[in-house]
Structure formats: C-alpha cells, structure tokens
Scaffold this motif. Sequence first.
Motif, mmCIF file in Angstrom:
data_model
loop_
_atom_site.group_PDB
_atom_site.id
_atom_site.type_symbol
_atom_site.label_atom_id
_atom_site.label_comp_id
_atom_site.label_asym_id
_atom_site.label_seq_id
_atom_site.Cartn_x
_atom_site.Cartn_y
_atom_site.Cartn_z
ATOM 1 N N VAL A 68 -27.266 -43.769 28.462
ATOM 2 C CA VAL A 68 -28.622 -43.209 28.420
ATOM 3 C C VAL A 68 -28.946 -42.431 27.149
ATOM 4 O O VAL A 68 -30.105 -42.109 26.908
ATOM 5 N N GLY A 69 -27.945 -42.114 26.328
ATOM 6 C CA GLY A 69 -28.254 -41.336 25.135
ATOM 7 C C GLY A 69 -27.059 -41.152 24.223
ATOM 8 O O GLY A 69 -25.969 -41.667 24.488
ATOM 9 N N TYR A 70 -27.286 -40.411 23.144
ATOM 10 C CA TYR A 70 -26.210 -40.081 22.204
ATOM 11 C C TYR A 70 -26.546 -38.773 21.512
ATOM 12 O O TYR A 70 -27.697 -38.306 21.515
ATOM 13 N N ASN A 71 -25.541 -38.178 20.898
ATOM 14 C CA ASN A 71 -25.716 -36.937 20.137
ATOM 15 C C ASN A 71 -24.746 -36.969 18.964
ATOM 16 O O ASN A 71 -23.535 -37.033 19.161
ATOM 17 N N PRO A 100 -12.269 -28.965 19.268
ATOM 18 C CA PRO A 100 -13.414 -28.550 20.086
ATOM 19 C C PRO A 100 -14.086 -29.739 20.776
ATOM 20 O O PRO A 100 -14.090 -30.846 20.247
ATOM 21 N N GLN A 101 -14.634 -29.497 21.942
ATOM 22 C CA GLN A 101 -15.363 -30.484 22.737
ATOM 23 C C GLN A 101 -14.458 -31.528 23.400
ATOM 24 O O GLN A 101 -14.952 -32.451 24.044
ATOM 25 N N SER A 102 -13.147 -31.395 23.231
ATOM 26 C CA SER A 102 -12.249 -32.405 23.801
ATOM 27 C C SER A 102 -12.398 -32.503 25.314
ATOM 28 O O SER A 102 -12.723 -31.527 25.992
ATOM 29 N N ALA A 103 -12.132 -33.678 25.829
ATOM 30 C CA ALA A 103 -12.175 -33.886 27.269
ATOM 31 C C ALA A 103 -11.115 -33.033 27.954
ATOM 32 O O ALA A 103 -10.054 -32.761 27.396
ATOM 33 N N GLU A 104 -11.427 -32.629 29.180
ATOM 34 C CA GLU A 104 -10.487 -31.861 29.991
ATOM 35 C C GLU A 104 -10.196 -32.656 31.257
ATOM 36 O O GLU A 104 -11.090 -33.279 31.833
ATOM 37 N N VAL A 134 -18.108 -33.815 16.654
ATOM 38 C CA VAL A 134 -17.736 -35.016 17.406
ATOM 39 C C VAL A 134 -18.996 -35.679 17.973
ATOM 40 O O VAL A 134 -19.547 -35.217 18.971
ATOM 41 N N PRO A 135 -19.475 -36.763 17.350
ATOM 42 C CA PRO A 135 -20.627 -37.476 17.909
ATOM 43 C C PRO A 135 -20.228 -38.162 19.208
ATOM 44 O O PRO A 135 -19.098 -38.627 19.343
ATOM 45 N N TYR A 136 -21.148 -38.230 20.165
ATOM 46 C CA TYR A 136 -20.761 -38.807 21.449
ATOM 47 C C TYR A 136 -21.911 -39.533 22.130
ATOM 48 O O TYR A 136 -23.080 -39.244 21.924
#
Length: 335
Positions: free
Chosen positions: A288-291, A81-85, A296-298
């Motif tokens: 500018v930020g993070y989550n 999940p959340q993988s780059a496309e 998957v932290p990004y």
Amino acid sequence: MRGGHPYLVVVVTVSTLLFPLFVRSGETEKKFNVSAEDFDSFTEKFHRFYKVNSEEFKSRHLNVQNSTKRHAYLNSFSTVPQSAEYGINRFSDFSQKEFRDLFLRAHADRAPLFSGLKTEGLPVKFDWRDKVVVAPVQNQEACGSCWAFSVVGAIQSVHAIGGSQLQQLSVQQVLDCSFRNKGCNGGSTYQALDWLKQTRVKLVPQSEYPYKAETGICHFFSQSHGGVSVKNFTAHDFSGQEEAMMGQLVERGPLAVVVDAVSWQDYLGGVIQHHCSSQHSNHAVLLVGYNTIGDVPYWIVQNSWGTAWGNEGYVYIKIGGNVCGIADYVAAVFL
C-alpha cells in the motif's frame, strides 16, 4: 519462483546457525526457558485452552520455548535503527511446520520481468491509506486464504481510487468460487485474477457474502446483481527494479504481491532487512505504500493476520535487494 524444496533450505540454514549457539551454560539455557507461569500468561493473553499437563500442553509449551531461540537468532541481526524485532506473539505456540501449513498457502506463477520505464519525479513517501482507499486489516484465521485477501484488497482499493465509496468486498466469494484454486488449502493470486477477468464475475460486498474462514459452496449471483468486476490485470517480476515498482504503486494503486513469509511467524514490528529469503514465495499480501525518508527506505505492506500482529497488522520491508522476495511477483488491477 524458485523450485526444489525451499523449506528444507530455510530450516537447515537456521538450525545450523542457531543450535550451536544454545548448547551453553545453565545460565544461558535459563534465558530461553519458558516457565509454566510464563506459559500460563501466554495462554491467557492469546486465549488458548490447553488441558494442563496434557500432551498438547507440553507440545505447545515446547514450541514457545523453541520460539525464544529463534527470536534470539533473528534479533542478533538487529543492529541498526528501525530494525525488525522478533518475539512472543500469537503464533509462538505453533511449530514452524504448523505455521507454514496453516498460514503460508499461496503460490506464485512465474511472472515476466518488468520492461517498462521508471516513473520520474516520485514522492519520497507515499501511502494509499492517506487517500482513505485502503480497507481495514482483516484476519484470515486458520485458513490459507491470503491469496484471496490480497486480490480482493487490491480490487476494493482500485475501485475506491476510481471515485466509488470504499467498501469491503467479499473474500469468501473468491475463496468459494475461484475454481482453479483450493480455497483454504491455498491458491494463486494470478489464477484468482485470471478467473475474475475471464468470467467477469462481480464481487459483491462482504456484508452480502461474509467471511467464514472455511471453504464453502460457491454462491452465484445474477448478472443484474451489483458488484465490482475486473477488466484486466498485469503481473511482473520487479527484481532489481524496485524504483520502477514504486512507480507502479503510485500509478496503479495498491498491489497484490507474493512473498516469502517464513520468518514472519515471530515478527513484532520494525523494518525487515535480513533473514527473509526469496527462495520460495508462500504468502500473498497487499502493498500500500513506501517511505524513503531516513536511513532505511521501506515498503508498507498490509497483512491478513489481524491487527494484533506486527505494526497493527502491517509489516515494513526494506526497499532494495528484493527482501522477502517482495519484487518477484507483483500484480496491478484494472477495473
């Protein structure tokens, strides 16, 4: 930053893994064929004007077809999940060399390893955009000025964090006047920041010195002219210390970072977790930020390729493992 000829490493690695996958049946080949009608749709969508059946038309058509093969390779890693496309975007009709030569023109000086302490009690997610101190995404166009956008982005955000009204400062001023750099032919965030620190040049608003997407003659302003000057800056390598890097972001404001963005030519959205090496830094952006909520932290990174690219002009990069070399060169600004 790494030495040698990194592009050769990237291209050979992709070619070795990629092309055997596509010497297959006619049905599989058809999957990667971009018809003339499809190419017409591409040119209309992205406002390209190529004379039909000209050599340039054929070359651009072939570049788009080749891009579909890269997309299949890159997307083969997107299994969580959340993988780059990856897919067709405004850069698909550029060859990989053209893309690098036009848009990946930053270089990074070697930075010392960060030796400070980690910040305790950091929030699980943090985004300077929520504080209304990050200016809108810009478009550098066909000019290798990412290094100037990165530096100016950090300065204008830190200025706003200090209590001033957020305003866009002049990227063109840095592009024209930072004499240690090469304007649209590329530059270093370190050299730009060091020039600003040493000269105490005041950056004026973008409205007074607008962006032209080409290198021009430096326009000087009197010392009494208003503007924003840089007192100091720090630059560190946070490899293996991305948690400490999160603390720097929260404490110092948006950070100017230099990354390896070769695979970003095909990026559509999602979190980049693979095939984004740190062999060679070539593109400057604004962190500018993070989550860290979720599997998957990004990192949240503002790019300078317009809002039609990526996640409305932003790219998300997995935290940990120095993906895209995001921790190799990290600069914080003091005003």
